[in-house]
Design a protein around this motif. Sequence first.
Motif, short mmCIF file in Angstrom:
data_model
loop_
_atom_site.label_atom_id
_atom_site.label_comp_id
_atom_site.label_asym_id
_atom_site.label_seq_id
_atom_site.Cartn_x
_atom_site.Cartn_y
_atom_site.Cartn_z
N GLU A 241 0.83 -1.20 0.00
CA GLU A 241 0.00 0.00 0.00
C GLU A 241 0.87 1.25 0.00
O GLU A 241 0.57 2.24 -0.70
CB GLU A 241 -0.92 -0.01 1.22
CG GLU A 241 -1.84 1.19 1.31
CD GLU A 241 -2.78 1.30 0.13
OE1 GLU A 241 -3.21 2.43 -0.17
OE2 GLU A 241 -3.09 0.26 -0.51
N ARG A 242 1.96 1.25 0.77
CA ARG A 242 2.86 2.40 0.78
C ARG A 242 3.50 2.62 -0.58
O ARG A 242 3.68 3.76 -1.03
CB ARG A 242 3.94 2.20 1.86
CG ARG A 242 3.42 2.34 3.29
CD ARG A 242 4.57 2.49 4.28
NE ARG A 242 5.41 1.30 4.35
CZ ARG A 242 5.20 0.28 5.17
NH1 ARG A 242 4.15 0.30 6.00
NH2 ARG A 242 6.01 -0.75 5.18
N ARG A 243 3.85 1.52 -1.24
CA ARG A 243 4.44 1.63 -2.57
C ARG A 243 3.45 2.23 -3.56
O ARG A 243 3.81 3.05 -4.42
CB ARG A 243 4.90 0.25 -3.06
CG ARG A 243 6.12 -0.29 -2.33
CD ARG A 243 6.37 -1.73 -2.68
NE ARG A 243 7.49 -2.28 -1.92
CZ ARG A 243 7.76 -3.58 -1.83
NH1 ARG A 243 6.97 -4.45 -2.46
NH2 ARG A 243 8.79 -3.98 -1.12
N ARG A 244 2.18 1.82 -3.46
CA ARG A 244 1.16 2.36 -4.37
C ARG A 244 0.98 3.86 -4.15
O ARG A 244 0.82 4.63 -5.09
CB ARG A 244 -0.16 1.62 -4.16
CG ARG A 244 -0.18 0.21 -4.76
CD ARG A 244 -1.59 -0.34 -4.83
NE ARG A 244 -2.12 -0.63 -3.49
CZ ARG A 244 -2.00 -1.82 -2.90
NH1 ARG A 244 -1.35 -2.81 -3.51
NH2 ARG A 244 -2.51 -2.01 -1.70
N LYS A 245 1.03 4.27 -2.86
CA LYS A 245 0.88 5.69 -2.56
C LYS A 245 2.04 6.49 -3.13
O LYS A 245 1.86 7.58 -3.68
CB LYS A 245 0.80 5.89 -1.05
CG LYS A 245 -0.52 5.44 -0.45
CD LYS A 245 -0.54 5.72 1.05
CE LYS A 245 -1.89 5.30 1.65
NZ LYS A 245 -1.92 5.55 3.12
N ARG A 246 3.27 5.95 -2.99
CA ARG A 246 4.43 6.66 -3.53
C ARG A 246 4.34 6.76 -5.05
O ARG A 246 4.72 7.76 -5.65
CB ARG A 246 5.72 5.94 -3.11
CG ARG A 246 6.09 6.14 -1.64
CD ARG A 246 7.55 5.77 -1.40
NE ARG A 246 7.79 4.35 -1.65
CZ ARG A 246 7.71 3.41 -0.72
NH1 ARG A 246 7.35 3.73 0.53
NH2 ARG A 246 7.96 2.16 -1.03
N ALA A 247 3.83 5.68 -5.67
CA ALA A 247 3.72 5.68 -7.12
C ALA A 247 2.72 6.74 -7.59
O ALA A 247 2.91 7.40 -8.62
CB ALA A 247 3.29 4.30 -7.61
N ARG A 248 1.62 6.93 -6.83
CA ARG A 248 0.61 7.92 -7.21
C ARG A 248 1.15 9.34 -7.04
O ARG A 248 0.78 10.25 -7.76
CB ARG A 248 -0.65 7.73 -6.36
CG ARG A 248 -1.46 6.49 -6.74
CD ARG A 248 -2.86 6.57 -6.17
NE ARG A 248 -2.86 6.55 -4.71
CZ ARG A 248 -2.95 5.44 -3.99
NH1 ARG A 248 -3.03 4.25 -4.60
NH2 ARG A 248 -2.95 5.49 -2.68
N ASN A 249 2.03 9.52 -6.05
CA ASN A 249 2.58 10.85 -5.81
C ASN A 249 3.72 11.16 -6.78
O ASN A 249 4.12 12.28 -6.95
CB ASN A 249 3.10 10.96 -4.37
CG ASN A 249 1.95 10.87 -3.37
OD1 ASN A 249 0.82 11.20 -3.72
ND2 ASN A 249 2.24 10.43 -2.15
#
Length: 249
Positions: A241-249
């Motif tokens: 989930e943290r990786r997905r958030k970083r990817a969106r940012n």
Amino acid sequence: MCKETTEPPMKRQRNRDYHAADYPDFTPNVSPKEMFQAGIFGGTYFRDIKIGSKWYRNAWKEFEPHGWFSGLDIAKNIACRDPVLSRNRYKAKCGQSLEQWLEKGWIKTDYDSHGWVHWYCRFFLGRRCEDDVRQISRWKACAGNKGRWKRNLIAKCVKAGKSFDDETVSPTVRQLLLHWGYQLTEPHFNEYKSLLEKGHKTSFIPQHEMRHVVKNKDTGDQTATPQAQDGRKEQNEARQERRRKRARN
């Protein structure tokens, strides 16, 4: 009658096992003297017994000259009529009755009237007879390299996360092994423990109860319990989930 020959008495080796040159795979590590001094069969082993119409009396006297019973009360510790558990080394009840031994054909009165320990006492001193192979095979099945009760005790120690000499783990099996001239050692414990850690199946304990001791082949870590596996799953999901958030940012 038993056809007898004589060999030198068994000798203790550096690894603490006793050795007989003509039977190198018979390696008890407790002598008859050590067994009696520790406490076996509730003090009854060499009691007078009757088999059929014949009495076998004072069998212990054959071994008295060797000093095996020094300091012991014969009437209480060697030839008591009824067993007293407090006289056993591990204060535990184990084994079967004389009647059961006879029913199963374990005692051959042509050789040794009182059974395996009687045979061991004589073998230890050098007597050889036609019953040796049978008696040694019985010992190997119980306390030998792949002995059932030896491995049973090791598996119980490993399952409980206890050391080889923790006497709270199965005093009954420890007492039984003492009756067979064996006491668990650290090298023997470590040898079988390593097999269990590699996933070796044991018939003594359900396999699912041993999962926690099996080590991961790649990391050497113990296999995770179901609770630990759930925790790791949650951690992995959080990382994703943290990786997905970083990817969106």
